[in-house]
Design a protein around this motif. Structure first.
Motif, PDB file in Angstrom:
ATOM      1  N   UNK A 131     -18.923  99.194  28.218  1.00 47.78           N
ATOM      2  CA  UNK A 131     -18.137 100.391  27.901  1.00 47.78           C
ATOM      3  C   UNK A 131     -17.298 100.159  26.646  1.00 47.78           C
ATOM      4  N   UNK A 132     -17.378 101.078  25.706  1.00 44.39           N
ATOM      5  CA  UNK A 132     -16.656 100.988  24.447  1.00 44.39           C
ATOM      6  C   UNK A 132     -17.428 100.297  23.340  1.00 44.39           C
ATOM      7  N   UNK A 133     -18.558  99.658  23.661  1.00 49.38           N
ATOM      8  CA  UNK A 133     -19.344  98.949  22.644  1.00 49.38           C
ATOM      9  C   UNK A 133     -20.222  99.920  21.863  1.00 49.38           C
ATOM     10  N   UNK A 134     -20.614  99.497  20.674  1.00 53.23           N
ATOM     11  CA  UNK A 134     -21.494 100.291  19.814  1.00 53.23           C
ATOM     12  C   UNK A 134     -22.087  99.364  18.756  1.00 53.23           C
ATOM     13  N   UNK A 135     -23.115  99.836  18.086  1.00 44.69           N
ATOM     14  CA  UNK A 135     -23.768  99.060  17.034  1.00 44.69           C
ATOM     15  C   UNK A 135     -23.741  99.872  15.752  1.00 44.69           C
ATOM     16  N   UNK A 136     -23.108  99.332  14.716  1.00 42.79           N
ATOM     17  CA  UNK A 136     -23.026 100.043  13.444  1.00 42.79           C
ATOM     18  C   UNK A 136     -24.413 100.205  12.819  1.00 42.79           C
ATOM     19  N   UNK A 159     -27.877 107.091  32.776  1.00 36.62           N
ATOM     20  CA  UNK A 159     -27.356 107.886  33.877  1.00 36.62           C
ATOM     21  C   UNK A 159     -27.126 107.108  35.145  1.00 36.62           C
ATOM     22  N   UNK A 160     -27.771 105.962  35.290  1.00 31.61           N
ATOM     23  CA  UNK A 160     -27.538 105.105  36.458  1.00 31.61           C
ATOM     24  C   UNK A 160     -26.805 103.831  36.055  1.00 31.61           C
ATOM     25  N   UNK A 161     -27.330 103.135  35.050  1.00 35.19           N
ATOM     26  CA  UNK A 161     -26.725 101.879  34.614  1.00 35.19           C
ATOM     27  C   UNK A 161     -25.667 102.081  33.549  1.00 35.19           C
ATOM     28  N   UNK A 211     -33.654 103.877   5.469  1.00 34.63           N
ATOM     29  CA  UNK A 211     -33.222 104.158   6.842  1.00 34.63           C
ATOM     30  C   UNK A 211     -32.332 103.042   7.362  1.00 34.63           C
ATOM     31  N   UNK A 212     -31.432 103.423   8.249  1.00 34.20           N
ATOM     32  CA  UNK A 212     -30.606 102.487   9.007  1.00 34.20           C
ATOM     33  C   UNK A 212     -30.580 102.958  10.456  1.00 34.20           C
ATOM     34  N   UNK A 213     -30.360 102.023  11.363  1.00 36.71           N
ATOM     35  CA  UNK A 213     -30.334 102.391  12.777  1.00 36.71           C
ATOM     36  C   UNK A 213     -29.111 101.782  13.446  1.00 36.71           C
ATOM     37  N   UNK A 214     -28.738 102.338  14.585  1.00 38.22           N
ATOM     38  CA  UNK A 214     -27.593 101.846  15.335  1.00 38.22           C
ATOM     39  C   UNK A 214     -27.588 102.442  16.735  1.00 38.22           C
ATOM     40  N   UNK A 215     -26.516 102.188  17.464  1.00 36.09           N
ATOM     41  CA  UNK A 215     -26.346 102.688  18.830  1.00 36.09           C
ATOM     42  C   UNK A 215     -24.946 103.283  18.941  1.00 36.09           C
ATOM     43  N   UNK A 216     -24.861 104.509  19.469  1.00 38.29           N
ATOM     44  CA  UNK A 216     -23.563 105.153  19.629  1.00 38.29           C
ATOM     45  C   UNK A 216     -22.772 104.503  20.772  1.00 38.29           C
ATOM     46  N   UNK A 217     -21.514 104.890  20.899  1.00 40.55           N
ATOM     47  CA  UNK A 217     -20.594 104.243  21.842  1.00 40.55           C
ATOM     48  C   UNK A 217     -21.073 104.372  23.294  1.00 40.55           C
ATOM     49  N   UNK A 218     -21.016 103.263  23.998  1.00 44.40           N
ATOM     50  CA  UNK A 218     -21.285 103.248  25.430  1.00 44.40           C
ATOM     51  C   UNK A 218     -20.050 103.798  26.140  1.00 44.40           C
ATOM     52  N   UNK A 219     -20.233 104.782  26.967  1.00 44.96           N
ATOM     53  CA  UNK A 219     -19.093 105.394  27.648  1.00 44.96           C
ATOM     54  C   UNK A 219     -18.799 104.747  28.996  1.00 44.96           C
ATOM     55  N   UNK A 220     -19.825 104.236  29.655  1.00 50.58           N
ATOM     56  CA  UNK A 220     -19.610 103.536  30.924  1.00 50.58           C
ATOM     57  C   UNK A 220     -20.816 102.659  31.216  1.00 50.58           C
ATOM     58  N   UNK A 221     -20.589 101.621  32.043  1.00 53.38           N
ATOM     59  CA  UNK A 221     -21.681 100.775  32.500  1.00 53.38           C
ATOM     60  C   UNK A 221     -22.105  99.740  31.482  1.00 53.38           C
ATOM     61  N   UNK A 222     -23.333  99.241  31.642  1.00 52.38           N
ATOM     62  CA  UNK A 222     -23.915  98.238  30.751  1.00 52.38           C
ATOM     63  C   UNK A 222     -25.296  98.710  30.286  1.00 52.38           C
ATOM     64  N   UNK A 223     -25.586  98.460  29.027  1.00 50.68           N
ATOM     65  CA  UNK A 223     -26.870  98.844  28.422  1.00 50.68           C
ATOM     66  C   UNK A 223     -27.512  97.601  27.823  1.00 50.68           C
ATOM     67  N   UNK A 224     -28.715  97.254  28.284  1.00 52.51           N
ATOM     68  CA  UNK A 224     -29.472  96.119  27.750  1.00 52.51           C
ATOM     69  C   UNK A 224     -30.702  96.638  27.012  1.00 52.51           C
TER      70      UNK A 224
END
Length: 234
Positions: A131-136, A159-161, A211-224
């Motif tokens: 939660x709160x993590x992101x990738x620029x 939605x689950x994890x 092109x560049x890629x990233x991941x938006x902010x995690x709002x809850x849980x864990x994302x692998x």
């Protein structure tokens, strides 16, 4: 990941999406149990050659670890089989952009070229976001030799994890504002996308877009996520 599974993908649609948007979804690359088994490797430092804490380098928030060799069997199989299917696309893109680079049909032959160029470290990685993590926004370029496509496979169930954490791709078009592509993935789905640039057919011929890629902010849980990068690192 097996050859029949790879063959069953809708490759004409994948290639159309890559050409049009710089990214394409490859569904069901990994079964849920394989996803969970890979994510469970994260605490085992013996499986990895290095760990990156993203905040220390201004990359965002979160962590990722580069796998050591030998790679986990499922990661090695993904890398081998996807490379063989993507090498012709990479050649086509390279030719369209006027580049001399051409890519061997087999990953082992391409990795031999990487070693000859001083790039000998494996680059597949496992990323963990909380939660709160992101990738620029960034590009995964590790040396002079770059394979123009890479793959990320979502190991967690949205939605689950976790919630939030969308995969985002931005495209900087010459003399135009940037375009954003948000890719929706389910557990086990992969996104194939451009590492650095792709060709675009314009009114005056083909031009390159970055092109560049990233991941938006995690709002809850864990994302692998497992990242499959085909060129090795210096």
């Amino acid at each position: 990941m097996t050859e029949p599974t790879l063959h069953a993908l809708d490759w004409p649609r994948i290639e159309r999406d890559l050409d049009a948007y710089g990214a394409a979804v490859a569904p069901n690359l990994l079964a849920p149990d394989a996803c969970r088994a890979l994510a469970a490797l994260y605490p085992d430092d013996q499986s990895f050659r290095s760990t990156v804490v993203m905040a220390r380098h201004g990359f965002g928030r979160g962590e990722y670890k580069y796998f050591a060799e030998p790679l986990p069997a499922v990661v090695g199989a993904l890398r081998q089989t996807l490379y063989r299917r993507l090498a012709p696309v990479a050649d086509r893109w390279s030719a369209a952009m006027g580049r001399a680079d051409r890519f061997p049909a087999d990953l082992d032959a391409f990795r031999a070229l990487c070693r000859a160029a001083g790039q000998g470290k494996p680059t597949p990685l496992l990323l963990r976001y909380r939660a709160g993590d992101y990738n620029c926004l960034h590009q995964d370029v590790y040396g002079a030799l770059v394979f123009p496509l890479q793959v990320a496979v979502l190991l967690s169930a949205p939605g689950r994890d976790f919630s939030g954490g969308a995969f985002v791709l931005t495209e900087q078009r010459p003399r135009m504002q940037s375009r954003v592509e948000v890719v929706e993935l389910g557990q086990g789905d992969g996104v194939i996308f451009a590492v650095r640039e792709r060709p675009v057919e314009g009114t005056r011929g083909v031009y390159r877009v970055a092109l560049r890629h990233g991941v938006s902010r995690i709002r809850s849980g864990e994302r692998y996520t497992v990242g499959i990068i085909f060129h090795d690192a210096a």
